[in-house]
Each structure stands twice: as C-alpha cells, then as structure tokens.
Write a protein that holds these residues in place. Structure first.
Motif, mmCIF file in Angstrom:
data_model
loop_
_atom_site.group_PDB
_atom_site.id
_atom_site.type_symbol
_atom_site.label_atom_id
_atom_site.label_comp_id
_atom_site.label_asym_id
_atom_site.label_seq_id
_atom_site.Cartn_x
_atom_site.Cartn_y
_atom_site.Cartn_z
ATOM 1 N N PRO A 115 0.901 2.539 2.338
ATOM 2 C CA PRO A 115 1.851 3.840 2.142
ATOM 3 C C PRO A 115 2.112 4.566 0.708
ATOM 4 N N TYR A 116 1.732 3.775 -0.093
ATOM 5 C CA TYR A 116 1.880 4.138 -1.505
ATOM 6 C C TYR A 116 0.859 4.275 -2.021
ATOM 7 N N PRO A 117 0.615 4.972 -3.292
ATOM 8 C CA PRO A 117 -0.696 4.960 -4.243
ATOM 9 C C PRO A 117 -0.739 3.396 -4.716
ATOM 10 N N THR A 118 -1.995 2.975 -4.846
ATOM 11 C CA THR A 118 -2.395 1.788 -5.356
ATOM 12 C C THR A 118 -2.183 1.985 -6.894
ATOM 13 N N TYR A 119 -2.531 0.578 -7.507
ATOM 14 C CA TYR A 119 -2.733 0.657 -8.943
ATOM 15 C C TYR A 119 -3.702 1.336 -9.334
ATOM 16 N N LEU A 175 -5.931 -14.375 7.272
ATOM 17 C CA LEU A 175 -5.352 -13.006 6.584
ATOM 18 C C LEU A 175 -4.326 -12.516 7.641
ATOM 19 N N VAL A 176 -4.547 -12.431 8.981
ATOM 20 C CA VAL A 176 -3.377 -12.048 9.807
ATOM 21 C C VAL A 176 -2.304 -13.082 9.536
ATOM 22 N N THR A 177 -2.359 -14.341 9.421
ATOM 23 C CA THR A 177 -1.180 -15.327 9.191
ATOM 24 C C THR A 177 -0.467 -14.883 7.712
ATOM 25 N N LYS A 178 -1.396 -14.540 6.732
ATOM 26 C CA LYS A 178 -0.813 -14.281 5.486
ATOM 27 C C LYS A 178 0.059 -13.000 5.495
ATOM 28 N N THR A 198 -2.902 -6.293 -2.387
ATOM 29 C CA THR A 198 -4.310 -6.705 -2.338
ATOM 30 C C THR A 198 -4.950 -7.186 -1.120
ATOM 31 N N LEU A 199 -3.866 -7.286 -0.067
ATOM 32 C CA LEU A 199 -4.423 -7.891 1.515
ATOM 33 C C LEU A 199 -4.674 -6.519 2.533
ATOM 34 N N VAL A 200 -3.638 -5.738 2.179
ATOM 35 C CA VAL A 200 -3.442 -4.617 3.327
ATOM 36 C C VAL A 200 -4.471 -3.328 2.904
ATOM 37 N N ASP A 201 -5.545 -2.850 4.112
ATOM 38 C CA ASP A 201 -6.319 -2.000 3.644
ATOM 39 C C ASP A 201 -5.830 -0.509 3.305
ATOM 40 N N GLU A 218 11.430 -10.419 -7.122
ATOM 41 C CA GLU A 218 11.039 -11.157 -5.961
ATOM 42 C C GLU A 218 10.251 -10.301 -4.945
ATOM 43 N N VAL A 219 10.966 -9.170 -4.773
ATOM 44 C CA VAL A 219 10.408 -7.999 -3.758
ATOM 45 C C VAL A 219 8.950 -7.671 -4.351
ATOM 46 N N ARG A 220 9.152 -7.527 -5.338
ATOM 47 C CA ARG A 220 7.726 -6.696 -6.182
ATOM 48 C C ARG A 220 6.592 -7.633 -6.121
ATOM 49 N N ALA A 221 6.688 -8.820 -6.564
ATOM 50 C CA ALA A 221 5.806 -10.006 -6.297
ATOM 51 C C ALA A 221 5.302 -9.966 -5.048
ATOM 52 N N ILE A 222 6.163 -9.988 -3.953
ATOM 53 C CA ILE A 222 5.381 -9.814 -2.597
ATOM 54 C C ILE A 222 4.643 -8.614 -2.379
ATOM 55 N N ILE A 223 4.996 -7.533 -2.651
ATOM 56 C CA ILE A 223 4.373 -6.198 -2.685
ATOM 57 C C ILE A 223 3.381 -6.148 -3.299
ATOM 58 N N ASP A 224 3.245 -6.752 -4.443
ATOM 59 C CA ASP A 224 1.985 -6.659 -5.407
ATOM 60 C C ASP A 224 0.830 -7.810 -4.569
#
Length: 111
Positions: free
Chosen positions: A100-104, A34-37, A92-95, A82-88
């Motif tokens: 910093p933003y509302p989740t889905y 997880l840390v690596t990803k 799913t990985l960040v607690d 491309e930016v959105r795909a990484i953020i999506d």
C-alpha cells in the motif's frame, strides 16, 4: 495495511491450491514457505504495533523534560525500529500489487 498482506497471502494460497489440484504430488515448498513467512511476519507486526501503541499511551505518564525525551528515545523509538524492521522484511516479500505504500525503489527512482 495488514489486510493487504493477508490478501497477498490469500492470492498465493489460491495459486498453490490450483497447482495442487492439477498436480497433487507437486512440491510447492517456495509457496508454502512464503505464505508461512507472510503470516508469521504479519502476526509479529500486529504484536509490535500494539506494543508501540502501549508505549505511546504510557508516554504521558513520564515526567516532562529529559525523562520524557529518554523515554521516547529508549522505549518509543526502539519499538518504532522493531516495527520498521518487520515492514522492511515484508516489503521484500509482498507483491507490489498488494503493497500500500511506495517502495524504496519507487522513492529512489520516481522523483
């Protein structure tokens, strides 16, 4: 934003180090993966954001009208995706404590 992901990775690393201090031979594959990803995705996000900024900077060089619209569609919009795909993926990985933003989920069920 990137700082929040780094903070999340740092919290995971601190937990990992505490586990290893108590049980040095403990396999912590999930935490390490997880840390690596998170780190890899954060690096990729920074690169894609820089590419998006570069694309936006070059927009003013385009001929006004259809060529400019095509540029925004073919170049800027593609970089935004491309930016959105990484953020999506990061969402799913960040607690949620570090996100910093509302989740889905927040957007769907807190209206």
């Amino acid at each position: 934003y990137a700082k929040n992901i780094v903070d999340n990775a740092q919290a995971l690393c601190n937990g990992l180090m505490k586990k290893k201090a108590v049980l040095p031979n403990l396999a912590c594959t999930v935490e390490e993966t997880l840390v690596t990803k998170l780190s890899n995705q954060n690096d990729a996000l920074m690169q894609r954001v820089n590419e998006l900024q570069e694309a936006l900077n070059h927009a003013s060089e385009q001929e006004v009208g259809i060529p400019l619209m095509r540029y925004y569609h073919d170049v800027v919009f593609a970089k935004m995706n491309e930016v959105r795909a990484i953020i999506d993926d990061l969402e799913t990985l960040v607690d949620s404590e570090f996100w910093p933003y509302p989740t889905y989920y927040d957007l769907l069920f807190s209206v």
